[in-house]
Motif scaffolding. Structure first.
Motif: not given
Length: 192
Positions: A12-17, A19-28, A176-181
């Motif tokens: 879901a995270r991979v598709l989200h990001w 598609m975010a790039a694709m949709v923004l590209t598409m709008l422009f 995607w995040r590193r382990r919290a401190a």
């Protein structure tokens, strides 16, 4: 369960990001198409059609994944109005990501234009040739595109609100995040 440790499922995270790039590209690209009468118009149109088809396929996949595996729950202390706004806006995003390519495809079909995804791959018409329908669908495509752009702005603003002001883990759940401190053990200190 601690909200900070819950992440969206990695597909879901991979598709989200993606598609975010694709949709923004598409709008422009869409804005560039309607603003240009130069040779760029043909190039932008040739990019717009396969990108729209890809967004339709990926939006369908995203919807299936979301129905199959629910996202992390919203924070328990989130006010009811914000909870409703979050849920409604997510379903509207899915609806627009599905509707825009379908309306664009139908618009081109009604205008008698082929929907070419490549030099040899042509999609079948999904609407009969009709100049009135072409004009209506073109207007609808534009309205839906502006609606999607506005919804994306609200979505981004809400993500920043959760990440910078509430700091409730909602934004981190899609990153995607590193382990919290606090979870990382301190380095051993040698004594002299």
């Amino acid at each position: 369960m601690n909200r900070d440790t819950e992440l969206f499922w990695w597909p879901a995270r991979v598709l989200h990001w993606l598609m975010a790039a694709m949709v923004l590209t598409m709008l422009f690209v869409g804005v560039g198409m309607v603003a240009s009468v130069s040779a760029r118009h043909s190039w932008l149109l040739a990019l717009h059609k396969p990108l729209g088809a890809a967004i339709l396929v990926l939006a369908t996949l995203r919807l299936i994944l979301r129905l199959w595996r629910a996202p992390p729950p919203l924070p328990a202390d989130l006010p009811a109005l914000q909870r409703i706004a979050a849920q409604t806006s997510h379903w509207l995003l899915y609806a627009l990501m599905l509707a825009l390519p379908l309306v664009g495809w139908a618009m081109l079909s009604a205008g008698g234009y082929p929907v070419m995804l490549s030099d040899s791959l042509r999609l079948p018409a999904i609407a009969p040739f009709d100049a009135d329908w072409f004009a209506r669908l073109r207007w609808l495509h534009r309205v839906l595109a502006y609606s999607l752009f506005g919804l994306i702005l609200m979505h981004g603003t809400a993500a920043l609100y959760h990440g910078l002001i509430r700091r409730d883990g909602v934004l981190r759940s899609m990153l995607w995040r590193r382990r919290a401190a606090a979870e990382t053990p301190p380095p051993s200190q040698a004594t002299d």
